[in-house]
Design a protein around this motif. Structure first.
Motif, mmCIF file in Angstrom:
data_model
loop_
_atom_site.group_PDB
_atom_site.id
_atom_site.type_symbol
_atom_site.label_atom_id
_atom_site.label_comp_id
_atom_site.label_asym_id
_atom_site.label_seq_id
_atom_site.Cartn_x
_atom_site.Cartn_y
_atom_site.Cartn_z
ATOM 1 N N VAL A 204 0.836 -1.209 0.000
ATOM 2 C CA VAL A 204 0.000 0.000 0.000
ATOM 3 C C VAL A 204 0.862 1.246 0.000
ATOM 4 N N LEU A 205 1.894 1.256 0.856
ATOM 5 C CA LEU A 205 2.725 2.448 1.029
ATOM 6 C C LEU A 205 3.608 2.718 -0.182
ATOM 7 N N PHE A 206 4.151 1.672 -0.803
ATOM 8 C CA PHE A 206 5.120 1.874 -1.872
ATOM 9 C C PHE A 206 4.563 1.627 -3.270
ATOM 10 N N PHE A 207 3.321 1.156 -3.365
ATOM 11 C CA PHE A 207 2.744 0.922 -4.682
ATOM 12 C C PHE A 207 1.392 1.610 -4.855
ATOM 13 N N VAL A 208 0.463 1.363 -3.946
ATOM 14 C CA VAL A 208 -0.892 1.893 -4.129
ATOM 15 C C VAL A 208 -0.918 3.418 -3.981
ATOM 16 N N VAL A 209 -0.345 3.929 -2.880
ATOM 17 C CA VAL A 209 -0.332 5.383 -2.665
ATOM 18 C C VAL A 209 0.451 6.109 -3.757
ATOM 19 N N PRO A 210 1.687 5.669 -4.094
ATOM 20 C CA PRO A 210 2.389 6.332 -5.213
ATOM 21 C C PRO A 210 1.634 6.232 -6.533
ATOM 22 N N MET A 211 0.949 5.113 -6.758
ATOM 23 C CA MET A 211 0.171 4.971 -7.980
ATOM 24 C C MET A 211 -0.866 6.086 -8.085
ATOM 25 N N ILE A 212 -1.540 6.379 -6.990
ATOM 26 C CA ILE A 212 -2.561 7.440 -6.995
ATOM 27 C C ILE A 212 -1.904 8.803 -7.204
ATOM 28 N N VAL A 213 -0.768 9.035 -6.535
ATOM 29 C CA VAL A 213 -0.058 10.315 -6.669
ATOM 30 C C VAL A 213 0.409 10.531 -8.108
ATOM 31 N N PHE A 214 1.002 9.505 -8.704
ATOM 32 C CA PHE A 214 1.496 9.631 -10.074
ATOM 33 C C PHE A 214 0.348 9.809 -11.063
ATOM 34 N N GLN A 215 -0.772 9.159 -10.794
ATOM 35 C CA GLN A 215 -1.919 9.331 -11.679
ATOM 36 C C GLN A 215 -2.402 10.779 -11.656
ATOM 37 N N GLN A 216 -2.363 11.389 -10.472
ATOM 38 C CA GLN A 216 -2.815 12.772 -10.335
ATOM 39 C C GLN A 216 -1.807 13.764 -10.902
ATOM 40 N N GLN A 217 -0.510 13.548 -10.606
ATOM 41 C CA GLN A 217 0.514 14.520 -10.973
ATOM 42 C C GLN A 217 1.001 14.370 -12.413
ATOM 43 N N GLU A 218 1.039 13.133 -12.916
ATOM 44 C CA GLU A 218 1.602 12.885 -14.238
ATOM 45 C C GLU A 218 0.537 12.674 -15.308
ATOM 46 N N GLY A 219 -0.714 12.379 -14.897
ATOM 47 C CA GLY A 219 -1.762 12.121 -15.872
ATOM 48 C C GLY A 219 -1.699 10.736 -16.468
ATOM 49 N N TRP A 220 -0.970 9.824 -15.822
ATOM 50 C CA TRP A 220 -0.899 8.448 -16.310
ATOM 51 C C TRP A 220 -2.153 7.671 -15.923
ATOM 52 N N THR A 221 -2.352 6.540 -16.571
ATOM 53 C CA THR A 221 -3.391 5.626 -16.121
ATOM 54 C C THR A 221 -2.877 4.868 -14.887
#
Length: 305
Positions: A183-200
């Motif tokens: 959760v800490l190293f995959f799920v949370v960063p996944m959400i952050v990168f989706q918001q900041q980078e516009g990735w899926t």
């Protein structure tokens, strides 16, 4: 002749068997990638060829040499971190925050490839910086990993004292630690990168694993889009995530290696029909000694100064 006798006659050294399995695994992976990406690659090439012809037709003043020159400008601008959508002044990639993240990708051997030193002095410095920085990174990550193990061990011992259930407690603690780490190293960063980078979400989780495993393809790189205005905290959070995420994923990989070695020993015992009791006892003693040394090392951290 029984099944065990046949296995004994067909026994090969375990290292040779592992080598064959490794080569087969790589070759099978290559075939699967070839089948999955090959046809799509051909479609992409045909589509790019059509776009190239359309571009030359639309802009009749642009000949083949001009198209090559435009492509070179686009490539150089992308490598320097220059946006082609506007004429505003930009610092490119080599700002303090992005330079610090680049230094982190060097010592961790991630090496995205989206940015690299171009000056002679910068390239020579990069060589010596990596020469001393990579071993330092390994030592520091190893120490951080030992502290993580110590935290899990202390928590496990505390729960064991309360519940008197050793095996279930250790499994529970490992399971919870894996879930929390994921959760800490995959799920949370996944959400952050989706918001900041516009990735899926799939692209973001793919980037997380490629980064923390130090594969570093460079097809997706956070904090590198010149058209985005990133917040000041973004680079700092990224560097912190990379450092602790590397240590956590290294622990997971080490546990996976231990599981594979146990399975290898089990199948070897099953196929060969022998049980090396002396080696087993010696292994347990070595394991216990290693555990005691790690416990002593983690409980008595080095004193600074």
């Amino acid at each position: 002749m029984g099944v065990k006798e046949m296995f004994k006659l067909a026994w090969v050294p375990s290292i040779l068997m592992l080598g064959v399995i490794y080569v087969a695994y790589v070759l099978i992976g290559g075939v699967i990638f070839w089948k999955l990406e090959g046809d799509l690659g051909k479609k992409d090439l045909s589509e790019l060829w059509k776009r190239k012809q359309t571009l030359l037709t639309t802009y009749s003043c642009l000949n083949q040499e001009g198209l090559v020159a435009v492509a070179q400008v686009v490539q150089d601008a992308s490598k320097a971190g220059l946006s082609l959508k506007g004429n505003q002044t930009t610092d490119g990639f080599w700002k303090f925050t992005s330079s610090a993240v680049f230094a982190a990708t060097v010592v961790t051997t991630i090496g995205y490839g989206n940015m690299s030193p171009t000056t002679t002095v910068g390239q020579i410095f990069c060589v010596f910086f990596a020469l001393f920085g990579i071993p330092l990174n390994v030592v520091v990550l190893n120490r951080v990993g030992k502290y993580m193990l110590a935290l899990g061990r202390n928590l496990s011992e505390f729960i064991e004292m309360k519940t008197k259930r050793k095996t279930c407690t250790r499994f529970f603690v490992h399971f919870i630690s894996y879930i929390c780490g994921a959760v800490l190293f995959f799920v949370v960063p996944m959400i952050v990168f989706q918001q900041q980078e516009g990735w899926t979400y799939s692209q973001a989780i793919y980037y997380c694993f490629i980064t923390l495993s130090t594969i570093g393809f460079g097809d997706f790189v956070a904090d590198s889009n010149p058209d985005y205005d990133y917040p000041d905290w973004y680079s700092f959070i990224m560097a912190t995530w990379i450092f602790f995420g590397l240590a956590w994923l290294a622990l997971v990989i080490n546990h996976s290696i231990d599981i594979l070695e146990r399975l290898n020993g089990y199948f070897k015992q099953l196929c060969c029909g022998h049980k090396p009791e002396d080696q087993s006892a010696s292994g347990e003693d070595d394991s216990a000694q290693t555990t005691l040394e790690e416990s002593k090392d983690t409980k008595d951290p080095p004193k600074s100064g």
